[in-house]
Scaffold this motif. Structure first.
Motif, PDB file in Angstrom:
ATOM      1  N   UNK A  58       0.828  -1.210   0.000  1.00  0.00           N
ATOM      2  CA  UNK A  58       0.000   0.000   0.000  1.00  0.00           C
ATOM      3  C   UNK A  58       0.861   1.259   0.000  1.00  0.00           C
ATOM      4  N   UNK A  59       1.981   1.212   0.742  1.00  0.00           N
ATOM      5  CA  UNK A  59       2.838   2.403   0.837  1.00  0.00           C
ATOM      6  C   UNK A  59       4.278   1.966   1.024  1.00  0.00           C
ATOM      7  N   UNK A  60       5.187   2.913   0.862  1.00  0.00           N
ATOM      8  CA  UNK A  60       6.619   2.609   0.899  1.00  0.00           C
ATOM      9  C   UNK A  60       7.157   2.561   2.321  1.00  0.00           C
ATOM     10  N   UNK A  61       7.969   1.540   2.606  1.00  0.00           N
ATOM     11  CA  UNK A  61       8.842   1.538   3.779  1.00  0.00           C
ATOM     12  C   UNK A  61      10.208   1.985   3.258  1.00  0.00           C
ATOM     13  N   UNK A  62      10.736   3.069   3.790  1.00  0.00           N
ATOM     14  CA  UNK A  62      11.888   3.712   3.158  1.00  0.00           C
ATOM     15  C   UNK A  62      13.171   2.886   3.211  1.00  0.00           C
ATOM     16  N   UNK A  63      13.245   1.920   4.124  1.00  0.00           N
ATOM     17  CA  UNK A  63      14.444   1.085   4.244  1.00  0.00           C
ATOM     18  C   UNK A  63      14.440  -0.061   3.239  1.00  0.00           C
ATOM     19  N   UNK A  64      13.317  -0.309   2.595  1.00  0.00           N
ATOM     20  CA  UNK A  64      13.090  -1.562   1.877  1.00  0.00           C
ATOM     21  C   UNK A  64      13.914  -1.642   0.593  1.00  0.00           C
ATOM     22  N   UNK A  65      14.575  -2.780   0.408  1.00  0.00           N
ATOM     23  CA  UNK A  65      15.336  -3.019  -0.805  1.00  0.00           C
ATOM     24  C   UNK A  65      14.665  -4.016  -1.736  1.00  0.00           C
ATOM     25  N   UNK A  66      13.428  -4.398  -1.419  1.00  0.00           N
ATOM     26  CA  UNK A  66      12.725  -5.395  -2.226  1.00  0.00           C
ATOM     27  C   UNK A  66      12.141  -4.754  -3.486  1.00  0.00           C
ATOM     28  N   UNK A  67      11.780  -5.591  -4.428  1.00  0.00           N
ATOM     29  CA  UNK A  67      11.112  -5.129  -5.638  1.00  0.00           C
ATOM     30  C   UNK A  67       9.619  -5.054  -5.374  1.00  0.00           C
ATOM     31  N   UNK A  68       9.122  -3.822  -5.253  1.00  0.00           N
ATOM     32  CA  UNK A  68       7.776  -3.569  -4.752  1.00  0.00           C
ATOM     33  C   UNK A  68       7.036  -2.658  -5.723  1.00  0.00           C
TER      34      UNK A  68
END
Length: 453
Positions: A58-68
């Motif tokens: 639904x929204x971005x987690x700023x630490x995330x390195x996944x392909x989203x």
């Protein structure tokens, strides 16, 4: 007493070795026809492991390195399920889907961003093609505790899911605000309680150290809360800050990130904390209760590392399904298109959405064996490697062992084995890098990896 200031010199860009060769080496030189031929002619005595990428959040987690892919539209999820169905149809023409399934994993994105009805549809589509699940198959799903309800857990467990992995990262309010993931402790506890209620007996929690505003003091509080949830496994990852790849990471003020010294202090405390509270350290970033199968695999040297972390299910061929998914068979890696439009275009043309990959040479297989053994078990059985690959280890790796000399205080080398000591476990990526043939061809200032510390 560890001199953390002295350790800082070991902070270098380096791979995490979820694969070898690593993903930057994947390319179009391993073509579509070669990939399809590999699927058709695979060794059918090897069970299958299935990975499904469900990319929406639904929204971005700023630490995330996944392909989203970020969306609030339900029709996008429905459309994606339609394409998963088409991909499975095409895959079944190239792959014998009657072979045993030993492992299946849903990753993302946020798999539990899909409704219970949508999850049920996805699983039924899979089982329509892959029906031969082994009785001891590990069937797992990543969950976001903020997106989980009873109906979803009922669907998962009714289809045999027996393991969940849930993300926390950090319980500190200030850190959660900065990383754009507000997740109160009570929300996480409710998700764990729900899983236990429906018989999920293997629960993993993900934490991350190295995030903005983290300190040793604040992370101690996070660890205290994590312990109260009594997870069977914990993964405590080093935050990979790669803003040149992930734009969302550019939102961080880099001066708020903890220093390498602080990160090492956090890691050392984390290891001591969990090992003094009934957990055993597994590999470089996992912890498990002594009765967990991960610990048994570590003891007998059968622990395996892949793109989902550590697993006991080695000896399988991993098939990646969905946008950006990566598969791993004995002789190759294969990755689907990352771009959703390209993924759909390939499937509409009646082709698998294969984008790039690599076929492993004999030398690749040798070095993969060495690196993955060090990463998984902190130990390398030299005699076993010599026997399997018909080499003289000390002659073949003469230059690599010279490079390893700079890390000799962290390893013990005899004629029979290389063993990483407890202090060296914090630098196992650096140790593994000595055996990486591809990395040597890249000047250090051009290496586009996260820091090892």
């Amino acid at each position: 007493m560890i001199d953390f200031d002295a350790y800082v010199k070991y902070s270098r860009p380096g791979p995490r070795y979820t694969s070898y060769p690593t993903a930057p080496e994947f390319g179009e030189h391993f073509g579509y026809d070669e990939y399809v031929n590999e699927l058709k002619n695979r060794d059918k005595s090897r069970p299958l492991s299935l990975y499904f990428h469900l990319p929406f959040c639904r929204s971005a987690c700023y630490f995330c390195g996944c392909n989203v892919i970020y969306t609030s539209k339900d029709n996008k999820k429905e459309r994606y399920i339609d394409y998963l169905q088409k991909e499975l149809e095409i895959l079944s023409t190239h792959l014998d889907t009657s072979v045993p399934i030993l492992q299946m994993h849903f990753g993302g994105g946020t798999p539990t961003f899909y409704s219970a009805t949508q999850l049920d549809r996805i699983i039924n589509l899979i089982k329509n093609k892959f029906s031969n699940f082994m009785i001891d198959a590990e069937i797992s799903c990543e969950i976001d505790p903020r997106f989980l309800n009873e109906e979803q857990i009922q669907v998962l467990t009714s289809h045999g899911f027996n393991r969940i992995s849930y993300g926390v990262q950090d319980f500190n309010d200030k850190v959660q605000t900065e990383i754009h993931r507000i997740q109160p402790y009570e929300v996480t506890k409710n998700a764990v309680d729900l899983a236990r209620k429906y018989g999920i007996n293997s629960i993993n929690m993900d934490l991350i150290y190295g995030l903005p505003y983290q300190t040793l003091k604040s992370f101690k509080d996070t660890l205290d809360k994590a312990l109260m949830l009594d997870s069977d496994r914990l993964a405590v990852f080093n935050y990979a800050h790669v803003p040149w790849i992930k734009k969302n990471m550019r939102k961080f003020d880099e001066t708020t990130l903890p220093s390498p010294k602080t990160k090492l202090e956090i890691l050392k405390y984390t290891i001591e904390f969990f090992t003094s509270n009934g957990y055993k350290m597994i590999g470089m970033d996992h912890f498990a209760k002594p009765n967990d199968e991960l610990f048994a695999a570590l003891k007998n040297g059968t622990l395996h590392r892949n793109f989902q972390g550590y697993t006991t299910k080695g000896g399988t061929d991993l098939i990646g399904i969905g946008v950006t998914s990566i598969g791993e068979c004995k002789r190759h890696y294969a990755q689907n298109f990352k771009d959703l439009a390209e993924y759909e275009k390939a499937i509409d043309a009646g082709r698998l959405p294969y984008s790039k990959g690599i076929y492993l040479s004999d030398e690749d297989l040798l070095r993969k064996s060495v690196i993955m053994s060090l990463m998984s078990n902190f130990m390398l059985d030299i005699k076993a490697v010599e026997q399997e690959f018909n080499i003289d280890f000390f002659t073949h790796f003469k230059d690599e062992l010279k490079e390893l000399d700079s890390l000799r205080e962290f390893v013990e080398i005899t004629s029979n084995k290389i063993e990483v000591n407890q202090t060296g476990s914090m630098l196992v990526r650096n140790i593994a890098m000595c055996f990486d043939e591809y990395l040597k061809k890249i000047p250090e200032n051009l290496r586009r990896f996260s820091k090892t510390i």
